[in-house]
Scaffold this motif. Structure first.
Motif, PDB file in Angstrom:
ATOM      1  N   GLY A  87       0.784  -1.244   0.000  1.00 60.13           N
ATOM      2  CA  GLY A  87       0.000   0.000   0.000  1.00 60.13           C
ATOM      3  C   GLY A  87       0.809   1.284   0.000  1.00 60.13           C
ATOM      4  N   THR A  88       2.074   1.199  -0.405  1.00 62.68           N
ATOM      5  CA  THR A  88       2.942   2.387  -0.400  1.00 62.68           C
ATOM      6  C   THR A  88       2.303   3.562  -1.160  1.00 62.68           C
ATOM      7  OG1 THR A  88       4.785   0.834  -0.448  1.00 62.68           O
ATOM      8  CG2 THR A  88       5.336   3.150  -0.793  1.00 62.68           C
ATOM      9  N   THR A  89       1.758   3.275  -2.344  1.00 61.88           N
ATOM     10  CA  THR A  89       1.165   4.353  -3.150  1.00 61.88           C
ATOM     11  C   THR A  89      -0.035   4.980  -2.434  1.00 61.88           C
ATOM     12  OG1 THR A  89       1.830   3.230  -5.175  1.00 61.88           O
ATOM     13  CG2 THR A  89       0.108   4.895  -5.400  1.00 61.88           C
ATOM     14  N   LEU A  90      -0.843   4.119  -1.794  1.00 62.01           N
ATOM     15  CA  LEU A  90      -2.064   4.647  -1.163  1.00 62.01           C
ATOM     16  C   LEU A  90      -1.728   5.484   0.079  1.00 62.01           C
ATOM     17  CD1 LEU A  90      -3.350   2.819  -3.260  1.00 62.01           C
ATOM     18  CD2 LEU A  90      -5.044   2.155  -1.578  1.00 62.01           C
ATOM     19  N   ILE A  91      -0.689   5.064   0.793  1.00 62.08           N
ATOM     20  CA  ILE A  91      -0.252   5.844   1.973  1.00 62.08           C
ATOM     21  C   ILE A  91       0.246   7.209   1.507  1.00 62.08           C
ATOM     22  CG2 ILE A  91       1.515   5.988   3.795  1.00 62.08           C
ATOM     23  CD1 ILE A  91       1.365   2.866   3.932  1.00 62.08           C
ATOM     24  N   GLU A  92       1.059   7.183   0.454  1.00 63.21           N
ATOM     25  CA  GLU A  92       1.635   8.425  -0.053  1.00 63.21           C
ATOM     26  C   GLU A  92       0.549   9.335  -0.646  1.00 63.21           C
ATOM     27  OE1 GLU A  92       4.799   8.685   0.843  1.00 63.21           O
ATOM     28  OE2 GLU A  92       4.680  10.743   0.133  1.00 63.21           O
ATOM     29  N   SER A  93      -0.462   8.723  -1.262  1.00 59.22           N
ATOM     30  CA  SER A  93      -1.563   9.500  -1.838  1.00 59.22           C
ATOM     31  C   SER A  93      -2.295  10.285  -0.749  1.00 59.22           C
ATOM     32  CB  SER A  93      -2.566   8.587  -2.542  1.00 59.22           C
ATOM     33  OG  SER A  93      -1.944   7.943  -3.600  1.00 59.22           O
ATOM     34  N   LYS A  94      -2.528   9.616   0.386  1.00 56.35           N
ATOM     35  CA  LYS A  94      -3.190  10.288   1.508  1.00 56.35           C
ATOM     36  C   LYS A  94      -2.366  11.505   1.930  1.00 56.35           C
ATOM     37  CE  LYS A  94      -5.581   7.804   4.993  1.00 56.35           C
ATOM     38  NZ  LYS A  94      -5.517   6.817   6.096  1.00 56.35           N
ATOM     39  N   ARG A  95      -1.066  11.278   1.992  1.00 52.27           N
ATOM     40  CA  ARG A  95      -0.161  12.318   2.472  1.00 52.27           C
ATOM     41  C   ARG A  95      -0.170  13.557   1.583  1.00 52.27           C
ATOM     42  NH1 ARG A  95       5.607  10.143   4.475  1.00 52.27           N
ATOM     43  NH2 ARG A  95       4.331   8.920   5.873  1.00 52.27           N
ATOM     44  N   VAL A  96      -0.284  13.339   0.271  1.00 53.12           N
ATOM     45  CA  VAL A  96      -0.225  14.494  -0.634  1.00 53.12           C
ATOM     46  C   VAL A  96      -1.613  14.914  -1.148  1.00 53.12           C
ATOM     47  CG1 VAL A  96       2.189  14.122  -1.319  1.00 53.12           C
ATOM     48  CG2 VAL A  96       0.373  13.042  -2.637  1.00 53.12           C
ATOM     49  N   GLY A  97      -2.655  14.338  -0.563  1.00 51.30           N
ATOM     50  CA  GLY A  97      -4.007  14.812  -0.881  1.00 51.30           C
ATOM     51  C   GLY A  97      -4.583  14.297  -2.190  1.00 51.30           C
ATOM     52  N   ARG A  98      -4.230  13.067  -2.555  1.00 54.29           N
ATOM     53  CA  ARG A  98      -4.828  12.459  -3.754  1.00 54.29           C
ATOM     54  C   ARG A  98      -5.674  11.270  -3.303  1.00 54.29           C
ATOM     55  NH1 ARG A  98      -1.347  16.596  -4.432  1.00 54.29           N
ATOM     56  NH2 ARG A  98      -0.464  16.741  -6.513  1.00 54.29           N
ATOM     57  N   ASN A  99      -6.773  11.006  -4.036  1.00 50.15           N
ATOM     58  CA  ASN A  99      -7.572   9.811  -3.782  1.00 50.15           C
ATOM     59  C   ASN A  99      -6.878   8.656  -4.501  1.00 50.15           C
ATOM     60  OD1 ASN A  99      -9.985  11.154  -2.554  1.00 50.15           O
ATOM     61  ND2 ASN A  99      -9.985  12.166  -4.562  1.00 50.15           N
ATOM     62  N   ALA A 100      -6.989   7.449  -3.926  1.00 53.08           N
ATOM     63  CA  ALA A 100      -6.297   6.351  -4.592  1.00 53.08           C
ATOM     64  C   ALA A 100      -7.013   5.024  -4.423  1.00 53.08           C
ATOM     65  CB  ALA A 100      -4.872   6.231  -4.062  1.00 53.08           C
ATOM     66  N   VAL A 101      -6.912   4.216  -5.478  1.00 53.86           N
ATOM     67  CA  VAL A 101      -7.482   2.883  -5.444  1.00 53.86           C
ATOM     68  C   VAL A 101      -6.381   1.887  -5.811  1.00 53.86           C
ATOM     69  CG1 VAL A 101      -8.480   3.282  -7.754  1.00 53.86           C
ATOM     70  CG2 VAL A 101      -9.321   1.395  -6.399  1.00 53.86           C
ATOM     71  N   GLY A 102      -6.298   0.798  -5.037  1.00 53.31           N
ATOM     72  CA  GLY A 102      -5.257  -0.205  -5.278  1.00 53.31           C
ATOM     73  C   GLY A 102      -5.880  -1.574  -5.468  1.00 53.31           C
ATOM     74  N   ILE A 103      -5.274  -2.365  -6.378  1.00 58.48           N
ATOM     75  CA  ILE A 103      -5.766  -3.730  -6.613  1.00 58.48           C
ATOM     76  C   ILE A 103      -4.683  -4.713  -6.172  1.00 58.48           C
ATOM     77  CG2 ILE A 103      -6.756  -5.331  -8.305  1.00 58.48           C
ATOM     78  CD1 ILE A 103      -7.220  -2.864 -10.118  1.00 58.48           C
ATOM     79  N   GLU A 104      -5.085  -5.715  -5.426  1.00 59.94           N
ATOM     80  CA  GLU A 104      -4.133  -6.720  -4.948  1.00 59.94           C
ATOM     81  C   GLU A 104      -4.787  -8.091  -5.037  1.00 59.94           C
ATOM     82  OE1 GLU A 104      -0.772  -6.952  -3.836  1.00 59.94           O
ATOM     83  OE2 GLU A 104      -1.361  -9.051  -3.709  1.00 59.94           O
ATOM     84  N   LEU A 105      -4.022  -9.038  -5.589  1.00 57.98           N
ATOM     85  CA  LEU A 105      -4.520 -10.401  -5.774  1.00 57.98           C
ATOM     86  C   LEU A 105      -4.693 -11.134  -4.441  1.00 57.98           C
ATOM     87  CD1 LEU A 105      -4.963 -12.690  -7.966  1.00 57.98           C
ATOM     88  CD2 LEU A 105      -2.573 -13.274  -7.604  1.00 57.98           C
ATOM     89  N   LEU A 106      -3.764 -10.909  -3.530  1.00 59.17           N
ATOM     90  CA  LEU A 106      -3.727 -11.712  -2.303  1.00 59.17           C
ATOM     91  C   LEU A 106      -4.467 -11.033  -1.147  1.00 59.17           C
ATOM     92  CD1 LEU A 106       0.058 -12.590  -2.658  1.00 59.17           C
ATOM     93  CD2 LEU A 106      -1.891 -13.933  -3.472  1.00 59.17           C
ATOM     94  N   LYS A 107      -5.458 -11.764  -0.623  1.00 58.22           N
ATOM     95  CA  LYS A 107      -6.320 -11.236   0.444  1.00 58.22           C
ATOM     96  C   LYS A 107      -5.533 -10.761   1.653  1.00 58.22           C
ATOM     97  CE  LYS A 107     -10.868 -13.280   0.357  1.00 58.22           C
ATOM     98  NZ  LYS A 107     -11.630 -14.432   0.744  1.00 58.22           N
ATOM     99  N   LYS A 108      -4.611 -11.624   2.096  1.00 60.49           N
ATOM    100  CA  LYS A 108      -3.846 -11.327   3.313  1.00 60.49           C
ATOM    101  C   LYS A 108      -3.007 -10.070   3.134  1.00 60.49           C
ATOM    102  CE  LYS A 108      -2.809 -15.329   6.129  1.00 60.49           C
ATOM    103  NZ  LYS A 108      -1.788 -16.325   6.436  1.00 60.49           N
ATOM    104  N   VAL A 109      -2.397  -9.972   1.961  1.00 63.84           N
ATOM    105  CA  VAL A 109      -1.541  -8.814   1.664  1.00 63.84           C
ATOM    106  C   VAL A 109      -2.398  -7.542   1.651  1.00 63.84           C
ATOM    107  CG1 VAL A 109      -0.033  -7.785  -0.101  1.00 63.84           C
ATOM    108  CG2 VAL A 109       0.131 -10.216   0.409  1.00 63.84           C
ATOM    109  N   ALA A 110      -3.582  -7.657   1.021  1.00 62.61           N
ATOM    110  CA  ALA A 110      -4.489  -6.508   0.948  1.00 62.61           C
ATOM    111  C   ALA A 110      -4.943  -6.099   2.350  1.00 62.61           C
ATOM    112  CB  ALA A 110      -5.692  -6.845   0.075  1.00 62.61           C
ATOM    113  N   ALA A 111      -5.203  -7.103   3.205  1.00 65.27           N
ATOM    114  CA  ALA A 111      -5.675  -6.793   4.559  1.00 65.27           C
ATOM    115  C   ALA A 111      -4.591  -6.075   5.348  1.00 65.27           C
ATOM    116  CB  ALA A 111      -6.088  -8.076   5.269  1.00 65.27           C
ATOM    117  N   SER A 112      -3.365  -6.513   5.198  1.00 64.45           N
ATOM    118  CA  SER A 112      -2.336  -5.831   5.997  1.00 64.45           C
ATOM    119  C   SER A 112      -2.027  -4.443   5.400  1.00 64.45           C
ATOM    120  CB  SER A 112      -1.122  -6.727   6.230  1.00 64.45           C
ATOM    121  OG  SER A 112      -0.151  -6.518   5.293  1.00 64.45           O
ATOM    122  N   ALA A 113      -2.185  -4.296   4.084  1.00 60.66           N
ATOM    123  CA  ALA A 113      -2.031  -2.957   3.489  1.00 60.66           C
ATOM    124  C   ALA A 113      -3.115  -2.024   4.043  1.00 60.66           C
ATOM    125  CB  ALA A 113      -2.127  -3.034   1.969  1.00 60.66           C
TER     126      ALA A 113
END
Ligand SMILES: C[S@@+](CC[C@H](N)C(=O)[O-])C[C@H]1O[C@@H](n2cnc3c(N)ncnc32)[C@H](O)[C@@H]1O
Length: 301
Positions: A109-135
Motif C-alpha cells: 500500500g505504499t502508493t495509497l499511503i503516499e496519496s493520503k499524504r499528498v491529498g490524492r484519492n487512490a485505489v489499489g488492486i491486490e490479488l492476495l487477500k492477506k496482503v491486501a488486509a495488511s495494506a
C-alpha cells in the motif's frame, strides 16, 4: 518556508546584481508575478511561476535515492515493495490534489499511503487477500489531512472489470496509473496461478502484464500519465531485460513514451551480507551486479 525565503532572497540578489535598469525591472516584474499569480499545467498543481522553489522535485532521468522514507505508516517491511519517494515524486508531478490514482499492484500500500499524504484519492488492486488486509491496516494508520479516499479491490488486475468496480465506488475514471508488478519470478509472492510471479514463461508473464495494461487503459483519462516501475533479472547466465520487454508491451497500446528513469536499486539484506561473494561471481560469470531499476513514464494518447 525556509525554501521559499531562500528563493526570494536569491531573486533579490539577482535584482541587485542586474547590470542594467531594464534587466532589474524584468527581474522585479518576474518576482511580483511569481508571488501574486499561479500558473499550473493540466496535470499537476506546481506553480510554474515559482518553479525555482521546487528544489525537492526531481527532473533528471537518474534518481539516486539514498534512504527509504520510513515516516508515518511506511514500515518498509513488505518484501518487494518500492520506496515511498517513487510515488511521492510521481504524484506531485503528474496529479492534482483531489484526483484519482490507480495502483494495479497494491502490495503493502505504499502508493495509497503516499496519496493520503499528498491529498490524492487512490485505489489499489491486490490479488492476495492477506496482503491486501495488511495494506489496509497500514493505510488506516496514516493521517488523512486532506480527507481523501482510499479504496482497495481484491482481485486479479488482469480480470477485474475496472469500469464496474470503479463505478461501484463512485469513481468515473482515474488521472494517474502506477504499476509495480512482480519482476517476473525474482520474488515469489504466492502460489496463486494468477500471480505474475508464477508465470511459467517470459511470454506468459508478458501476456498477463499486457492484459493488465489493457484493463487499466479504459479507465485512465486521455492525455494522462502511466508510470511502470520494474527491474531486470538474470536467468541461465543471461540478462533478461524485463524492463524493456514490458515497455514494449505498453508501447503496443496507445501510449507514448515520455521518459525512462534509472533509479538506484536498494541492496537486499541477503546481498549486502554477501557482497564479496557477488563480486567474485561477477568476475567469474562476466556480468554486472544489478544496482538499478526503471521507471518508465507513458502518456495516454
Ligand atoms: C512488486 S509488488 C508491489 C509492491 C508495492 N509497490 C509496495 O510498495 O508494497 C507486486 C504485488 O503484485 C501482486 N500481484 C501479483 N499478481 C497480481 C495480479 N495478477 N493482480 C493483482 N496483484 C497481483 C503481488 O501479490 C504483490 O503484492
Amino acid at each position: 518556508m525556509a525554501q521559499r525565503s531562500g528563493y526570494i532572497l536569491n531573486e533579490f540578489d539577482q535584482i541587485l546584481r542586474a547590470r542594467t535598469i531594464n534587466r532589474s525591472k524584468y527581474y522585479i516584474k518576474r518576482l511580483v508575478r511569481a508571488l501574486t499569480e499561479t500558473k499550473t499545467s493540466s496535470v499537476n498543481d506546481l506553480n510554474l511561476h515559482r518553479w525555482k522553489e521546487y528544489n525537492d522535485i526531481l527532473t533528471d532521468s537518474l534518481w539516486i535515492l539514498e534512504k527509504r522514507d520510513t515516516s508515518g505508516a511506511h514500515h518498509g517491511a513488505y518484501w518487494g515493495n518500492f520506496i515511498p519517494q517513487i510515488p511521492h515524486q510521481l504524484l506531485r508531478r503528474y496529479t492534482k490534489k483531489g484526483e484519482w490514482v490507480l495502483d494495479a499492484f497494491l502490495g503493502s500500500g505504499t502508493t495509497l499511503i503516499e496519496s493520503k499524504r499528498v491529498g490524492r484519492n487512490a485505489v489499489g488492486i491486490e490479488l492476495l487477500k492477506k496482503v491486501a488486509a495488511s495494506a489496509a491496516k497500514a493505510i488506516a494508520l496514516e493521517d488523512n489531512p486532506y480527507k481523501t479516499r482510499t479504496e482497495i479491490i481484491i482481485g486479479d488486475s488482469s480480470r477485474v472489470d475496472m469500469k464496474t468496480e470503479l463505478l461501484r465506488r463512485k469513481i468515473k475514471s482515474v488521472q494517474f496509473l502506477i504499476m509495480h508488478p512482480p519482476y517476473w519470478d525474482i520474488v515469489k509472492f504466492s502460489k496463486n496461478k494468477r500471480d505474475l510471479s508464477n508465470a511459467a514463461s517470459l511470454e506468459e508473464f508478458l501476456t498477463l502484464f499486457g492484459k493488465i495494461v489493457d484493463a487499466t487503459y479504459q479507465v485512465l483519462d486521455k492525455s494522462r500519465y502511466f508510470a511502470l516501475v520494474i527491474g531486470d533479472k538474470y536467468s541461465g547466465g543471461s540478462w533478461i531485460p524485463l524492463g524493456f520487454y514490458t515497455m514494449q508491451e505498453v508501447l503496443k497500446r496507445r501510449y507514448s513514451l515520455k521518459s525512462i528513469i534509472i533509479k538506484n536499486f536498494d541492496e537486499t539484506k541477503g546481498k549486502r551480507n554477501q557482497k564479496e561473494l557477488w563480486r567474485y561471481r561477477a568476475f567469474v560469470g562476466g556480468f554486472y551486479i544489478f544496482k538499478h531499476e526503471y521507471i518508465f513514464l507513458f502518456k495516454k494518447e
